[in-house]
Design an enzyme around this catalytic site. Structure first.
Site, short mmCIF file in Angstrom:
data_model
loop_
_atom_site.label_atom_id
_atom_site.label_comp_id
_atom_site.label_asym_id
_atom_site.label_seq_id
_atom_site.Cartn_x
_atom_site.Cartn_y
_atom_site.Cartn_z
CD GLU A 179 -2.84 1.20 0.08
OE1 GLU A 179 -2.80 2.15 -0.72
OE2 GLU A 179 -3.62 0.24 -0.05
CG ASP A 188 -1.10 4.83 -1.14
OD1 ASP A 188 -1.75 4.39 -2.10
OD2 ASP A 188 -1.44 4.67 0.05
CB SER A 227 -5.27 1.27 -2.79
OG SER A 227 -5.82 0.96 -1.56
CG ASP A 237 -20.55 10.31 -18.42
OD1 ASP A 237 -20.36 9.70 -17.36
OD2 ASP A 237 -21.68 10.52 -18.91
CB ILE A 238 -16.90 6.00 -16.88
CG1 ILE A 238 -15.56 6.73 -16.74
CG2 ILE A 238 -16.70 4.51 -17.11
CD1 ILE A 238 -14.69 6.69 -17.98
N GLY A 242 -23.73 10.64 -17.29
CA GLY A 242 -23.81 11.53 -16.14
C GLY A 242 -23.18 10.90 -14.91
CG ASP A 245 -21.78 6.17 -12.87
OD1 ASP A 245 -20.93 5.67 -12.13
OD2 ASP A 245 -21.54 6.53 -14.04
#
Length: 593
Positions: A282, A286, A496, A538-539, A570, A572
């Protein structure tokens, strides 16, 4: 000997007889021990604990409106971030309120030298025996079922004198059991894959900084390091950011960032051991992507967890080393002068919202808002449990329910969901999202979220709160990231990965604004849902999954057939408003007032 939750009911009944509630008001009361914990023995009465008392605020709505004004492009106060002094002056309670609380603490035996009055919060150190008398409760060791080596000193219920009830909003650590989880994929069950360092780059199979630069239209933009544009990365749970792994990652995947570096801030005896053999995937993920994409000045904020402890007045014993990391980190950051604050803070940890006491979630969210008021963009991964994992409420009702995550559900953080694939990008099945059961929908989200709900209709009715804050706000790639950890290239997935990638883009936008003599972006959400909306792609493909009939601990739970939040036109609740287009966003922020 460990006691199961049903064994403690007689103990707490006896406790209420021993401590009658005459002239007292219960502040927090859990119906049962949270799932995943068992009760052990009482701690030694002499054990010292450091308590954080949130003072009841009378002007919360006024403060929140000020934060929104500061953060809304076009408002006359946009970008006028508050100094620590101004913020404390705004939030400081009435003198009589502070005096009442301080008098109660001293009469309860709290050593005066241990009390720190920080205005809206008061911190103090007290023994368990004194705390039990003061709060009329009993503390016990509680052990993590999955890892019995982890224990916390907690209680299920506490009270204060009724005359103080409106002045004392919360005291912790008391009823907060949950511990932050690293947001690593838990639904697709992807395992770390070890690759050779000369693996061919294929962005549909493996994500690298170069892939993200191309996908999000960053080109070869490299910001110049600027002390006003620091990107902070949160480190909890004994995750250590290793310099050797970081340098090798830059050499392999971001050679244009050669020379980039990070410093370490140790919070509450947090450490950053360079020779530890513990998993640090992690931390590596990061810090490598936050800097591998931004070249900003960076600080790794390591907050104490289960590692070795150097005793001091605040933490005199190893068994006390179970502080709440959110509070420790937030109080540390808010104590810093303006020039020492990060401009962006990326955190890839979270937990189920319902596992967090309600007052704790609101008090912590207020601290995130305070960071926003001071000009910090607070970014959290949305989580990796899709619509939910256990999908069961943890109250007495035990009803089927989608599980939102915290702190992603706080309206004053920017929550980031996950996508995968390119041309087109798709929502991942593990990307957490939904609607908060604790925090109402903020005004900046109304149009976007209502548009989605109108299309959704009655589907999933009763399984979520349609008036709650929508999660996430945005999304970014979150699958199959190449990182370097413990001398190996590893492929990892999860929101993450999405959070530091998005945070790096915000740091680059800050660099553009600073070069134009403008303030950093600060709290992002009013911008994202307003003037910045056209800077997001937009996905509309894919969707999340969840509620499959077993929890993350493999316990049987309610199954909801075909449970999903779909990616649609839009906003979601799986990809938010979409993924960032740096080229467009850069043009917007350069001239934004």
């Amino acid at each position: 000997m460990l006691l199961r939750w049903h064994s403690v009911i007689p103990l707490f009944l006896a406790m209420t007889v021993a401590f009658p509630n005459t002239y007292r008001t219960v502040v927090e009361d859990l119906p049962a021990i949270p799932e995943g914990w068992v009760q052990g023995n009482p701690p030694s009465p002499e054990t010292s604990v450091r308590m954080n008392l949130a003072v009841g605020q009378q002007n919360t709505r006024t403060f929140e409106q000020i934060v929104l004004d500061i953060s809304t492009p076009g408002h006359r106060n946009y970008g006028k971030h508050l100094s620590r002094r101004d913020l404390k002056g705004l939030l400081r309670p009435r003198r009589e309120t502070s005096n009442l609380i301080l008098s109660w603490l001293e009469k309860s035996g709290v050593p005066k030298r241990s009390i720190v009055d920080d205005g809206d919060w008061i911190h103090f150190v007290i023994s368990i025996s004194q705390a039990e008398r003061m709060l009329q409760t009993r503390f016990y060791h509680f052990h993590d079922v999955q890892d019995p080596g982890i224990s916390m000193i907690r209680t299920l219920k506490y009270s204060v004198p009724s005359r103080l009830a409106r002045h004392v909003y919360m005291i912790q650590p008391t009823t907060k059991f949950g511990k932050p989880k690293k947001h690593a994929n838990s639904i697709a069950n992807l395992q770390a894959i070890y690759l050779s360092t000369n693996a061919t780059e294929n962005c549909n199979a493996t994500i690298t900084p170069r892939c993200l630069r191309e996908l999000y239209k960053m080109g070869d933009y490299v910001a110049k390091p600027d002390c006003r544009n620091v990107i902070g990365v949160s480190g909890y749970l004994d995750q250590y950011a290793r310099y050797s792994d970081f340098y090798k990652f830059l050499e392999l995947y971001a050679p244009e960032m050669k020379g980039a570096n990070f410093s370490v801030a140790h919070i509450g005896n947090g450490q950053n051991l360079q020779n530890s053999t513990r998993n640090s995937i992690e931390a590596s993920l990061d810090i490598e992507y936050a800097l591998g994409l931004s070249n900003a000045s960076a600080v790794f904020y390591t907050t104490s967890g289960r590692g070795p402890l150097v005793p001091d007045l605040d933490q005199p014993e190893q068994e006390h080393n179970s502080n709440e990391p959110y509070l420790d980190q937030l109080h540390y950051l808010l104590s810093l002068p303006q020039e020492a604050l990060p401009a962006v803070l990326s955190t890839s940890y979270g937990e189920n919202e319902q596992s967090v006491p309600e007052r704790f979630s609101h008090a912590t969210c207020n601290l995130f808002a305070q960071l926003g008021a001071r000009g910090v963009s607070v970014i959290f991964s949305s989580g990796d449990s899709g619509v939910g994992s256990s999908c069961l409420t943890n109250d007495k009702k035990k009803i089927t329910r989608f599980n939102p995550t915290f702190p992603a559900s706080c309206p004053f953080v920017t929550s980031v969901g996950a996508t995968f694939k390119i041309n087109p990008e798709r929502a991942t099945g593990f990307s957490s999202g939904g609607f908060s059961d604790r925090h109402s929908r903020p005004g900046y989200q109304n149009d976007a979220v209502q548009h989605y709900l109108d299309k959704l209709g009655d589907r999933w009715k009763g399984l979520y709160n349609p008036k709650g804050r929508g999660i996430p706000d945005v999304s970014a790639q979150g699958a199959n990231f190449a990182i370097y950890d413990h001398g190996k290239v590893i492929i990892v997935s999860g929101t993450s990965a999405s959070a530091p990638a998005f945070a790096a883009i915000i740091a680059n936008l800050n660099a553009i604004r600073l070069r134009a003599n403008k303030p950093v972006l600060g709290y992002l959400n009013p911008f994202i849902y307003g003037k910045g909306r056209e800077g997001f792609t937009d996905i509309v493909h894919g969707g999340s999954k969840g509620c499959v009939g077993y929890s993350s601990t493999n316990r049987s739970t309610p199954a909801v057939p075909y449970a999903s939040w779909n990616a649609t036109e839009g906003w979601d609740p799986v990809t938010g408003v979409g993924t960032p287009n740096f080229r467009i966003l850069a043009k917007i922020v350069q001239h934004m007032e």
